[in-house]
Scaffold this motif. Structure first.
Motif, PDB file in Angstrom:
ATOM      1  N   MET A   1     -18.023   3.174  37.534  1.00 22.41           N
ATOM      2  CA  MET A   1     -17.707   3.937  36.464  1.00 22.41           C
ATOM      3  C   MET A   1     -16.494   4.226  35.965  1.00 22.41           C
ATOM      4  O   MET A   1     -15.800   4.245  36.597  1.00 22.41           O
ATOM      5  CB  MET A   1     -18.292   5.485  36.866  1.00 22.41           C
ATOM      6  CG  MET A   1     -18.830   7.043  36.103  1.00 22.41           C
ATOM      7  SD  MET A   1     -19.654   5.789  34.575  1.00 22.41           S
ATOM      8  CE  MET A   1     -21.033   6.275  34.877  1.00 22.41           C
ATOM      9  N   ARG A   2     -16.689   3.545  35.182  1.00 22.28           N
ATOM     10  CA  ARG A   2     -15.651   3.600  33.627  1.00 22.28           C
ATOM     11  C   ARG A   2     -16.209   4.134  32.371  1.00 22.28           C
ATOM     12  O   ARG A   2     -17.104   4.989  32.145  1.00 22.28           O
ATOM     13  CB  ARG A   2     -15.219   1.939  33.505  1.00 22.28           C
ATOM     14  CG  ARG A   2     -14.945   1.572  34.638  1.00 22.28           C
ATOM     15  CD  ARG A   2     -14.780  -0.652  33.939  1.00 22.28           C
ATOM     16  NE  ARG A   2     -13.910  -1.159  34.662  1.00 22.28           N
ATOM     17  CZ  ARG A   2     -14.318  -2.709  34.965  1.00 22.28           C
ATOM     18  NH1 ARG A   2     -14.998  -3.392  34.153  1.00 22.28           N
ATOM     19  NH2 ARG A   2     -14.132  -2.839  35.612  1.00 22.28           N
ATOM     20  N   SER A   3     -15.047   3.935  31.608  1.00 24.57           N
ATOM     21  CA  SER A   3     -14.890   5.542  30.326  1.00 24.57           C
ATOM     22  C   SER A   3     -15.823   4.903  29.210  1.00 24.57           C
ATOM     23  O   SER A   3     -16.475   6.052  28.601  1.00 24.57           O
ATOM     24  CB  SER A   3     -13.453   5.438  29.930  1.00 24.57           C
ATOM     25  OG  SER A   3     -13.467   4.775  29.415  1.00 24.57           O
ATOM     26  N   GLU A   4     -16.385   3.343  29.502  1.00 18.50           N
ATOM     27  CA  GLU A   4     -17.316   2.898  28.415  1.00 18.50           C
ATOM     28  C   GLU A   4     -18.202   2.478  29.635  1.00 18.50           C
ATOM     29  O   GLU A   4     -19.680   1.713  28.494  1.00 18.50           O
ATOM     30  CB  GLU A   4     -16.596   1.427  28.308  1.00 18.50           C
ATOM     31  CG  GLU A   4     -16.427   0.451  29.036  1.00 18.50           C
ATOM     32  CD  GLU A   4     -14.989   0.732  29.723  1.00 18.50           C
ATOM     33  OE1 GLU A   4     -14.580  -0.234  29.934  1.00 18.50           O
ATOM     34  OE2 GLU A   4     -14.425   1.020  29.810  1.00 18.50           O
ATOM     35  N   GLY A   5     -18.370   3.429  30.311  1.00 18.31           N
ATOM     36  CA  GLY A   5     -19.968   3.071  30.761  1.00 18.31           C
ATOM     37  C   GLY A   5     -19.823   2.238  32.459  1.00 18.31           C
ATOM     38  O   GLY A   5     -18.528   2.129  32.808  1.00 18.31           O
ATOM     39  N   LEU A   6     -21.053   1.515  32.663  1.00 19.51           N
ATOM     40  CA  LEU A   6     -20.915   1.480  34.632  1.00 19.51           C
ATOM     41  C   LEU A   6     -20.381   0.080  34.089  1.00 19.51           C
ATOM     42  O   LEU A   6     -21.087  -0.794  32.931  1.00 19.51           O
ATOM     43  CB  LEU A   6     -22.005   2.297  35.026  1.00 19.51           C
ATOM     44  CG  LEU A   6     -22.219   2.790  35.400  1.00 19.51           C
ATOM     45  CD1 LEU A   6     -24.335   2.927  35.761  1.00 19.51           C
ATOM     46  CD2 LEU A   6     -21.813   3.173  36.592  1.00 19.51           C
ATOM     47  N   ALA A   7     -19.410  -0.840  34.794  1.00 14.12           N
ATOM     48  CA  ALA A   7     -19.899  -1.600  35.155  1.00 14.12           C
ATOM     49  C   ALA A   7     -19.316  -2.440  36.219  1.00 14.12           C
ATOM     50  O   ALA A   7     -19.475  -2.374  37.109  1.00 14.12           O
ATOM     51  CB  ALA A   7     -18.121  -2.014  35.493  1.00 14.12           C
ATOM     52  N   GLU A   8     -20.331  -3.724  36.743  1.00 12.24           N
ATOM     53  CA  GLU A   8     -20.864  -4.378  38.138  1.00 12.24           C
ATOM     54  C   GLU A   8     -19.420  -4.664  38.856  1.00 12.24           C
ATOM     55  O   GLU A   8     -18.477  -5.122  38.274  1.00 12.24           O
ATOM     56  CB  GLU A   8     -21.065  -5.856  37.899  1.00 12.24           C
ATOM     57  CG  GLU A   8     -22.393  -5.713  37.130  1.00 12.24           C
ATOM     58  CD  GLU A   8     -23.289  -6.653  36.675  1.00 12.24           C
ATOM     59  OE1 GLU A   8     -24.644  -7.214  37.681  1.00 12.24           O
ATOM     60  OE2 GLU A   8     -22.866  -7.346  35.800  1.00 12.24           O
ATOM     61  N   VAL A   9     -19.286  -4.581  39.822  1.00  8.29           N
ATOM     62  CA  VAL A   9     -18.521  -5.059  41.253  1.00  8.29           C
ATOM     63  C   VAL A   9     -18.700  -6.172  41.653  1.00  8.29           C
ATOM     64  O   VAL A   9     -20.176  -6.179  42.974  1.00  8.29           O
ATOM     65  CB  VAL A   9     -18.188  -3.620  41.680  1.00  8.29           C
ATOM     66  CG1 VAL A   9     -16.890  -4.453  43.223  1.00  8.29           C
ATOM     67  CG2 VAL A   9     -17.260  -2.217  40.987  1.00  8.29           C
ATOM     68  N   GLU A  10     -18.636  -6.560  41.278  1.00  9.89           N
ATOM     69  CA  GLU A  10     -19.033  -8.318  41.840  1.00  9.89           C
ATOM     70  C   GLU A  10     -18.327  -8.756  43.283  1.00  9.89           C
ATOM     71  O   GLU A  10     -18.967  -9.473  44.035  1.00  9.89           O
ATOM     72  CB  GLU A  10     -18.554  -9.806  40.811  1.00  9.89           C
ATOM     73  CG  GLU A  10     -19.679  -9.274  39.499  1.00  9.89           C
ATOM     74  CD  GLU A  10     -19.447 -10.749  38.666  1.00  9.89           C
ATOM     75  OE1 GLU A  10     -18.743 -11.450  38.664  1.00  9.89           O
ATOM     76  OE2 GLU A  10     -19.643 -10.615  37.582  1.00  9.89           O
ATOM     77  N   ASN A  11     -17.368  -8.395  43.538  1.00 15.08           N
ATOM     78  CA  ASN A  11     -16.648  -8.661  44.642  1.00 15.08           C
ATOM     79  C   ASN A  11     -16.263  -7.370  45.124  1.00 15.08           C
ATOM     80  O   ASN A  11     -15.248  -6.816  45.499  1.00 15.08           O
ATOM     81  CB  ASN A  11     -15.646  -9.287  44.576  1.00 15.08           C
ATOM     82  CG  ASN A  11     -14.991 -10.068  46.175  1.00 15.08           C
ATOM     83  OD1 ASN A  11     -15.277  -9.317  47.026  1.00 15.08           O
ATOM     84  ND2 ASN A  11     -13.931 -11.165  45.931  1.00 15.08           N
ATOM     85  N   PRO A  12     -17.352  -7.323  46.006  1.00 14.39           N
ATOM     86  CA  PRO A  12     -17.367  -5.588  46.249  1.00 14.39           C
ATOM     87  C   PRO A  12     -16.001  -5.233  47.682  1.00 14.39           C
ATOM     88  O   PRO A  12     -15.321  -4.290  47.575  1.00 14.39           O
ATOM     89  CB  PRO A  12     -18.929  -4.991  47.020  1.00 14.39           C
ATOM     90  CG  PRO A  12     -19.112  -5.977  47.244  1.00 14.39           C
ATOM     91  CD  PRO A  12     -18.684  -7.094  46.658  1.00 14.39           C
ATOM     92  N   SER A  13     -16.020  -6.675  48.610  1.00 14.63           N
ATOM     93  CA  SER A  13     -14.696  -6.316  49.715  1.00 14.63           C
ATOM     94  C   SER A  13     -13.474  -6.401  49.219  1.00 14.63           C
ATOM     95  O   SER A  13     -12.650  -5.945  49.614  1.00 14.63           O
ATOM     96  CB  SER A  13     -15.127  -8.338  49.953  1.00 14.63           C
ATOM     97  OG  SER A  13     -16.880  -7.942  51.086  1.00 14.63           O
ATOM     98  N   GLU A  14     -13.220  -6.626  47.940  1.00 14.35           N
ATOM     99  CA  GLU A  14     -12.066  -6.879  47.403  1.00 14.35           C
ATOM    100  C   GLU A  14     -11.574  -5.180  46.620  1.00 14.35           C
ATOM    101  O   GLU A  14     -10.654  -4.871  47.139  1.00 14.35           O
ATOM    102  CB  GLU A  14     -11.629  -8.044  46.531  1.00 14.35           C
ATOM    103  CG  GLU A  14     -10.844  -8.261  46.138  1.00 14.35           C
ATOM    104  CD  GLU A  14     -10.523  -9.287  44.955  1.00 14.35           C
ATOM    105  OE1 GLU A  14      -9.151  -9.554  44.454  1.00 14.35           O
ATOM    106  OE2 GLU A  14     -11.052  -9.573  44.778  1.00 14.35           O
ATOM    107  N   TYR A  15     -12.803  -4.825  46.594  1.00 15.43           N
ATOM    108  CA  TYR A  15     -12.901  -3.910  45.882  1.00 15.43           C
ATOM    109  C   TYR A  15     -12.176  -2.844  46.780  1.00 15.43           C
ATOM    110  O   TYR A  15     -11.409  -1.107  47.129  1.00 15.43           O
ATOM    111  CB  TYR A  15     -13.977  -3.775  44.852  1.00 15.43           C
ATOM    112  CG  TYR A  15     -14.266  -2.069  44.294  1.00 15.43           C
ATOM    113  CD1 TYR A  15     -13.219  -2.129  42.805  1.00 15.43           C
ATOM    114  CD2 TYR A  15     -14.540  -0.912  45.051  1.00 15.43           C
ATOM    115  CE1 TYR A  15     -13.578  -0.385  42.460  1.00 15.43           C
ATOM    116  CE2 TYR A  15     -14.867   0.237  44.381  1.00 15.43           C
ATOM    117  CZ  TYR A  15     -13.949   0.981  43.549  1.00 15.43           C
ATOM    118  OH  TYR A  15     -14.365   2.087  42.425  1.00 15.43           O
ATOM    119  N   MET A  16     -13.373  -2.637  48.053  1.00 10.90           N
ATOM    120  CA  MET A  16     -13.350  -1.569  48.966  1.00 10.90           C
ATOM    121  C   MET A  16     -11.943  -2.025  49.696  1.00 10.90           C
ATOM    122  O   MET A  16     -11.896  -0.897  50.024  1.00 10.90           O
ATOM    123  CB  MET A  16     -14.022  -1.511  50.194  1.00 10.90           C
ATOM    124  CG  MET A  16     -15.777  -1.414  49.943  1.00 10.90           C
ATOM    125  SD  MET A  16     -15.549   0.299  48.883  1.00 10.90           S
ATOM    126  CE  MET A  16     -17.643   0.426  48.059  1.00 10.90           C
TER     127      MET A  16
END
Length: 477
Positions: A279-294
């Motif tokens: 969730m960002r200020s401009e709406g929802l954005a995909e997380v294409e690499n969830p492992s790196e994100y987590m």
């Protein structure tokens, strides 16, 4: 002459069970205080669907049996939503004429995601009508100014309507014939012929039934937003989930940035897939690499931290398992698990104490999956066990090591599924060593350059990751 007495029955708001009298506990699902009274007689609505009479909701032709060869295969025709994460959860895209129920906590992002999705579909020349029963057109415009581009807002294929009367909605849909319609939300819709308040069992059953006939007979695809109860399930009768084709749940902490969309029912695809958004200020954005994100922000050189790998559908996701072990000041040690099963953590601690003689009964234990994600896959067992041992001995584990495997009550490390995909995910993010069950190691060692260590039990895993166990004098800082 007195008017005809209306017949009523009692319905369970959880499972839809029908009874002629009120009971404190539902005989079907055994839930307490869920039986509500609702009328069972239904008049023929403007759409002519309550008793099957011909009207604006029916084609006027009698149904005839056909062979499968005569049925058009719409499975191969799927509409892309513009979001690969959502397409994966739906099984490859939207099937025309499907009914998709989207549930989630208030403020989680259901309306935001649907508004962004229908804007993408309108850009692809699909006609869309967004019907809101909770917001005014001005409120929708405020949100659209924030998350949509000016070209999407001015697109003729995307139109909005604020209405709760189902007869008016039905007439509009039959005259406009859109490709897709969003109902936000089903609990605000009202059929005038049903003598109950919007959101009641009778109203939800009637409105969903009418919308389902529109979807199947006229090929209109529906996204239906549903409120959820405090237990996290869609509010209303359980029959609502049985009637629709797909049920999606939006999960995640509303105060955190990530969102997970999960399918619990899908007639057109797998129910094991998940999609991750931010969730960002401009709406929802995909997380294409969830492992790196987590794994972002992971501490270096800290004890009690291990990276493990879980599988959701066909996707492998690396997760940091954290454990904190400290001596208990009371006679009853405290146990706490966040993001995983509490009972599973207690079981693993008992196995460690029995098989490896680690005196964990004298210590408090706190286990957490970083990032706020929740996972209960048995492949996390080895990671949780090694994180507990690492914190107990105050010995950090190599930060380039990944561990996964199921742990049995005898301390053995058992085989898990899709080991190749897990190892490939670890190698893609730069990890150099993978500790996994010995039975899996024989299969993946030939297929990758990463250092694969197969272990048969917890003792071998401790030797490989911690350099063995200190039987005496082991202290916890």
């Amino acid at each position: 002459m007195a008017g005809k007495k209306k017949m009523t029955a009692f319905f369970c708001s959880e499972c839809g069970y029908e009874s002629s009298k009120w009971t404190g506990q539902c005989p079907s699902c055994h839930a307490w205080n869920t039986m509500v009274e609702a009328p069972v007689e239904q008049k023929v609505t403007a759409s002519g669907m309550a008793r099957g009479k011909s009207g604006i909701g029916l084609s006027g032709n009698r149904a005839k049996p056909v062979t499968l060869k005569e049925v058009e295969n719409t499975e191969s025709v799927r509409w892309k939503t513009g979001y690969g994460e959502l397409d994966r959860v739906l099984g490859g895209g939207i099937v025309p004429g499907a009914m998709i129920l989207v549930g989630g906590d208030p403020g989680i992002g259901k309306s935001t995601l649907l508004l962004q999705t229908v804007a993408n579909l309108a850009r692809d020349q699909h006609s869309v009508i967004y019907i809101s029963g909770e917001e005014s057109l001005q409120q929708i415009r405020i949100r659209a100014d924030r998350i949509l581009k000016s070209d999407d807002m001015a697109h003729d294929n995307l139109r909005f309507m604020c209405e709760t009367d189902l007869d008016t909605i039905t007439e509009t849909l039959l005259s406009e014939k859109p490709d897709l319609c969003v109902i936000d939300s089903i609990q605000t819709m009202c059929a005038p012929t049903v003598d109950s308040a919007p959101g009641s069992v009778a109203q939800i059953r009637e409105t969903t039934g009418i919308l389902m006939r529109l979807a199947k007979e006229h090929g209109i695809t529906f996204f239906i937003v549903g409120h959820v109860t405090k237990d996290g399930t869609v509010a209303g009768p359980r029959v609502l989930e049985h009637m629709v084709d797909t049920v999606l749940y939006f999960e995640g902490d509303r105060y955190a940035s990530y969102r997970i969309i999960r399918s619990v029912k899908n007639r057109f695809g797998s129910t094991n897939e998940i999609g991750i958004f931010e969730m960002r200020s401009e709406g929802l954005a995909e997380v294409e690499n969830p492992s790196e994100y987590m794994l972002s922000g992971r501490p270096e050189g800290a004890s009690g931290s291990v990276v493990s790998c879980t599988i959701d559908g066909t996707r492998a996701m690396l997760t940091e398992v954290q454990a904190l072990i400290c001596r208990s000041n009371f006679g009853f040690p405290k146990r706490q698990a966040t993001g995983t099963d509490y009972n599973r953590v207690s079981l693993l601690m008992a196995v460690l104490e029995k098989r490896l003689r680690v005196p964990l009964s004298e210590y408090d234990a706190y286990v957490n999956l970083a990032g706020g994600i929740r996972q209960t896959e048995p492949a996390l067992d080895l990671g949780i066990s090694m994180a507990i041992l690492s914190s107990f001995q105050n010995v950090p584990i190599d930060e380039h090591t990944v561990a996964f495997g199921e742990v049995g009550l005898s301390g053995e490390v058992r085989m898990v599924t899709m080991a190749d995909i897990r190892v490939q995910e670890a190698a893609k993010l730069g990890f150099t060593t993978v500790v996994l069950p010995y039975s899996n190691a024989r299969q993946v060692r030939k297929n990758t350059d990463i250092n694969v260590i197969g272990v048969r039990n917890l003792q071998e895993a401790a030797d490989a990751m911690l350099g063995g166990l200190r039987r005496k004098g082991g202290t916890v800082n």
